[in-house]
Enzyme design. Structure first.
Site, short mmCIF file in Angstrom:
data_model
loop_
_atom_site.label_atom_id
_atom_site.label_comp_id
_atom_site.label_asym_id
_atom_site.label_seq_id
_atom_site.Cartn_x
_atom_site.Cartn_y
_atom_site.Cartn_z
N HIS A 73 0.84 -1.20 0.00
CA HIS A 73 0.00 0.00 0.00
C HIS A 73 0.88 1.25 0.00
CE1 HIS A 73 -3.33 2.66 1.60
NE2 HIS A 73 -2.27 3.28 2.10
N GLU A 74 1.88 1.28 0.87
CA GLU A 74 2.75 2.46 0.97
C GLU A 74 3.61 2.64 -0.28
OE1 GLU A 74 2.30 4.63 3.15
OE2 GLU A 74 0.97 3.46 4.42
N HIS A 76 1.78 4.48 -2.93
CA HIS A 76 1.83 5.94 -2.76
C HIS A 76 3.09 6.51 -3.39
CE1 HIS A 76 -1.71 6.61 -0.38
NE2 HIS A 76 -1.31 5.89 0.65
N GLU A 132 -6.17 6.95 -0.97
CA GLU A 132 -6.01 5.82 -0.04
C GLU A 132 -6.69 4.58 -0.60
OE1 GLU A 132 -4.12 5.59 2.59
OE2 GLU A 132 -3.48 7.67 2.35
#
EC number: 3.4.24.-
Length: 300
Positions: A140-141, A144, A216
Site C-alpha cells: 500500500h505504501e 503511494h 487511499e
C-alpha cells in the site's frame, strides 16, 4: 518512471478534476485580491517558499516529526527483505527504510519521487502484524510512492496555504480600516479578504481531503493487486484499526496531526467531527473494496 502497480483511471480522472478545480479557485481568489487592490505578491512568495520547502524536504520533515530513524539491512533484515521483494515485483527503485519507535501501529511513505522516497513503519505495527499482513501494508505504501502521492498532495495544498496566510494578512495589517469603493460607507477591505479567504480555504480543504480519501482507496487497490492477497491487507486494516482503541488517548492525539501520511488514521475516541473531514475513507469502505477484489481474483 513506470512500475507494475495497477493503473487507476478513476484516480487519474479525480486528480485531474480536483487540480482543475483548485486551479480555477486559485485564479478567482487572486483575481478578487487584485480587484480589491491588495498587494498579494508577498503572500504568494511566502506561500511558494513554504511549498518548496515542503516539496523538497518532505522526507526529512516527516521522519523528524515522527521520530523515524533510517535502518540498514543489518539492523532490520526481515523488513528490508520484504521491501526488496515488493520493489522487485513492482519494478521500482527501493526507497530508504526507516523505523519509528512508537506503539501506535502504523506506517507511512513520503518523498517527492521514487528516488527520494522513504518508507517508515512503527515498532507497534511490527509487533502486531504477521508477515503477510505487513506485506500488504508495505505494498500500500509503495503504491503511494509509485503514484507520487506526496508530491500531488503537496501541490494541491498550496491554495489552502495561500488562503490561510491571506487570512492572517488581513487580520494583522491595516486593511481593516480601508474601505472598498470611494465612499466611507463601503465594506472594510480587510473583512472582505477575510471572508473570501475563509471560503477559499474551506473549499480547497474539502477538495484536497476528498482527493486524499480516494488516493487511499487507490493505494489499497494497487497494493492488493500487486501482492494478489487482498485478504491479508484487509486483515491488517482490521487489526490496526482495532488496536487503535487500545492505544492511550494522549499518544493518539500526538499522532493525529500526521494522519495524512499514515496507513490508517490515528483517531481518539469520540472524534466524530474529524471523520467528516478525514484524510482516509471509512474502514468499511476499504474492506468492501478489498472484498470485491478478492471475488474478482477468485481468492482471499
Amino acid at each position: 518512471m513506470s512500475t507494475r502497480f495497477a493503473s487507476d483511471r478513476g484516480l487519474t480522472s479525480r486528480m485531474v478534476v480536483t487540480m482543475f478545480l483548485l486551479g480555477l479557485l486559485y485564479v478567482v481568489f487572486v483575481g478578487v485580491l487584485i480587484a480589491l487592490g491588495v498587494q498579494a505578491l508577498t503572500v504568494l512568495v511566502l506561500a511558494g517558499g513554504l511549498l518548496l520547502v515542503q516539496y523538497f524536504l518532505s522526507d526529512r520533515i516527516a521522519l523528524f516529526a515522527m521520530h523515524g530513524r533510517e535502518v540498514s539491512p543489518q539492523e532490520a533484515p526481515e523488513l528490508h527483505g520484504l521491501i526488496d521483494r515488493l520493489c522487485a515485483m513492482a519494478d521500482m527503485p527501493k526507497p530508504r527504510v526507516a523505523i519509528a519507535d512508537s506503539d501506535v501501529p502504523n506506517a507511512f511513505a513520503t518523498g517527492r519521487n521514487q528516488k527520494k522516497a522513504v518508507v517508515c513503519v512503527t515498532t507497534g505495527i511490527l509487533r502486531r502484524l504477521d508477515p503477510r499482513e505487513l506485506e500488504g501494508v508495505i505494498a500500500h505504501e509503495l503504491s503511494h510512492v509509485a503514484h507520487r502521492d506526496v508530491a500531488v498532495m503537496t501541490i494541491a495544498s498550496f491554495l489552502g496555504i495561500v488562503a490561510g496566510l491571506m487570512t492572517r494578512f488581513a487580520l494583522y495589517t491595516g486593511l481593516g480600516g480601508r474601505r472598498a469603493g470611494n465612499g466611507q460607507g463601503g465594506v472594510p477591505i480587510g473583512l472582505v479578504i477575510l471572508l473570501v479567504s475563509v471560503i477559499v480555504y474551506a473549499v480547497s480543504f474539502l477538495l484536497t481531503r476528498a482527493l486524499s480519501r480516494y488516493r487511499e482507496l487507490a493505494a489499497d487497490r494497487a497494493g492488493a493487486l500487486l501482492t494478489q492477497r487482498p485478504s491479508a491487507l484487509a486483515s491488517a486494516l482490521t487489526k490496526v484499526s482495532g488496536e487503535m482503541a487500545r492505544i492511550p488517548t494522549r499518544d493518539l492525539r500526538e499522532a493525529e496531526p500526521f494522519n495524512a501520511f499514515y496507513f490508517a488514521p490515528a483517531l481518539a475516541k469520540g472524534e466524530t467531527l474529524a471523520s467528516l473531514f478525514s484524510t482516509h475513507p471509512p474502514l468499511e469502505r476499504r474492506l468492501e473494496q478489498l472484498a470485491n477484489i478478492s471475488r474478482q481474483l477468485g481468492r482471499g
